[in-house]
Design an enzyme around this catalytic site. Structure first.
Site, PDB file in Angstrom:
ATOM      1  CG  HIS A   1     116.834  27.162 125.080  1.00 31.16           C
ATOM      2  ND1 HIS A   1     115.386  27.544 125.148  1.00 31.16           N
ATOM      3  CD2 HIS A   1     116.807  26.919 126.612  1.00 31.16           C
ATOM      4  CE1 HIS A   1     114.781  27.097 126.193  1.00 31.16           C
ATOM      5  NE2 HIS A   1     115.652  26.814 126.975  1.00 31.16           N
TER       6      HIS A   1
ATOM      7  CD  GLU B   1     114.677  30.837 122.597  1.00 28.26           C
ATOM      8  OE1 GLU B   1     114.048  31.295 121.462  1.00 28.26           O
ATOM      9  OE2 GLU B   1     114.579  29.603 122.939  1.00 28.26           O
TER      10      GLU B   1
ATOM     11  CG  HIS C   1     107.935  25.567 120.176  1.00 26.85           C
ATOM     12  ND1 HIS C   1     108.822  25.174 120.980  1.00 26.85           N
ATOM     13  CD2 HIS C   1     107.192  24.217 120.017  1.00 26.85           C
ATOM     14  CE1 HIS C   1     108.851  23.586 121.235  1.00 26.85           C
ATOM     15  NE2 HIS C   1     107.852  23.280 120.696  1.00 26.85           N
TER      16      HIS C   1
END
Length: 237
Positions: free
Chosen positions: A43, A70, A190
């Site tokens: 990410h 991401e 997450h």
């Protein structure tokens, strides 16, 4: 079996904290795949405080499983993705100063924007996933964008599970059932961890992939990274 994609941002954070190339991000990605991980996630953020944009290019020839990038689809991020053409791009509505992802997309409000981004990814052969909260309106809105998958934002589930409230998964189950009805693939991520991943997996129908980084790397400090990957794989069967 649900696939495990390991987010290696924390490895980059550790490397960057001292400069140099220890730990070696590319070697870690290779080792994770050798230990059984079925994907690598990164990410990159605009300030490159962990994953650097060059890392994203360097990993392209290293990752032989699924490569998931991401990020917030700002022009710089989209230029990166369209050059690399990873297996999957996961669109996340991050503010520039966000420490970590903290909300899913409003897929109704941002429908037209998401349609444009997703169409561009699809034209380049990239599978798309969008980060969403477990809210039916947002799931149904995601379908309208043309995305291939959604990624359920699981922070609230993890928080409730840690408090002993197993009912915290209920909204995720409802969201997953609706996503299945609409033909959307389901990813999740997450704050998923060894403590809660099996319960989550057992309750979410047709969960295709989880992306786990912070917990897995933290647990690996204590347990050893090869051992942790195999423990995840056993729990995800």
């Amino acid at each position: 079996m649900t696939k495990l994609s390991v987010n290696i941002n924390k490895i980059a954070t550790l490397r960057n904290s001292r400069g140099g190339n220890v730990p070696n991000l590319l070697k870690v990605a290779q080792d994770l795949e050798n230990f059984g991980a079925q994907g690598i996630t990164i990410h990159p953020r605009p300030d490159e405080r962990h994953i650097k944009y060059q890392d994203a290019f360097d990993l392209k020839s290293i990752v032989h499983t699924e490569y998931n990038i991401e990020g917030n689809p700002i022009p710089k991020f989209m230029d990166l993705v369209l050059q690399i053409k990873p297996t999957q791009v996961t669109l996340v509505p991050d503010a520039d100063d966000a420490i970590t992802s903290n909300a899913g997309w409003n897929t109704v409000k941002h429908k037209d924007f998401l349609i444009d981004v997703i169409n561009e990814c699809k034209r380049n052969g990239i599978r798309t996933s969008i980060f969403v909260d477990p809210v039916l309106e947002m799931i149904e809105g995601a379908k309208e964008t043309g995305t291939d998958r959604i990624e359920l934002y699981t922070e609230e589930f993890a928080k409730q599970y840690e408090l002993g409230n197993t009912k915290g998964i209920d909204s995720y189950v409802v969201a997953a059932v609706r996503a299945n009805e609409l033909g959307l693939g389901i990813n999740a991520g997450h704050d998923l961890s060894l403590d809660n991943i099996q319960f989550f997996k057992e309750n979410i129908p047709n969960l295709l992939e989880v992306s786990i980084g912070h917990a897995l790397i933290s647990e690996s400090i204590y347990l050893g990274i090869e051992n942790v990957v195999n423990m995840y794989l056993q729990k995800l069967k």
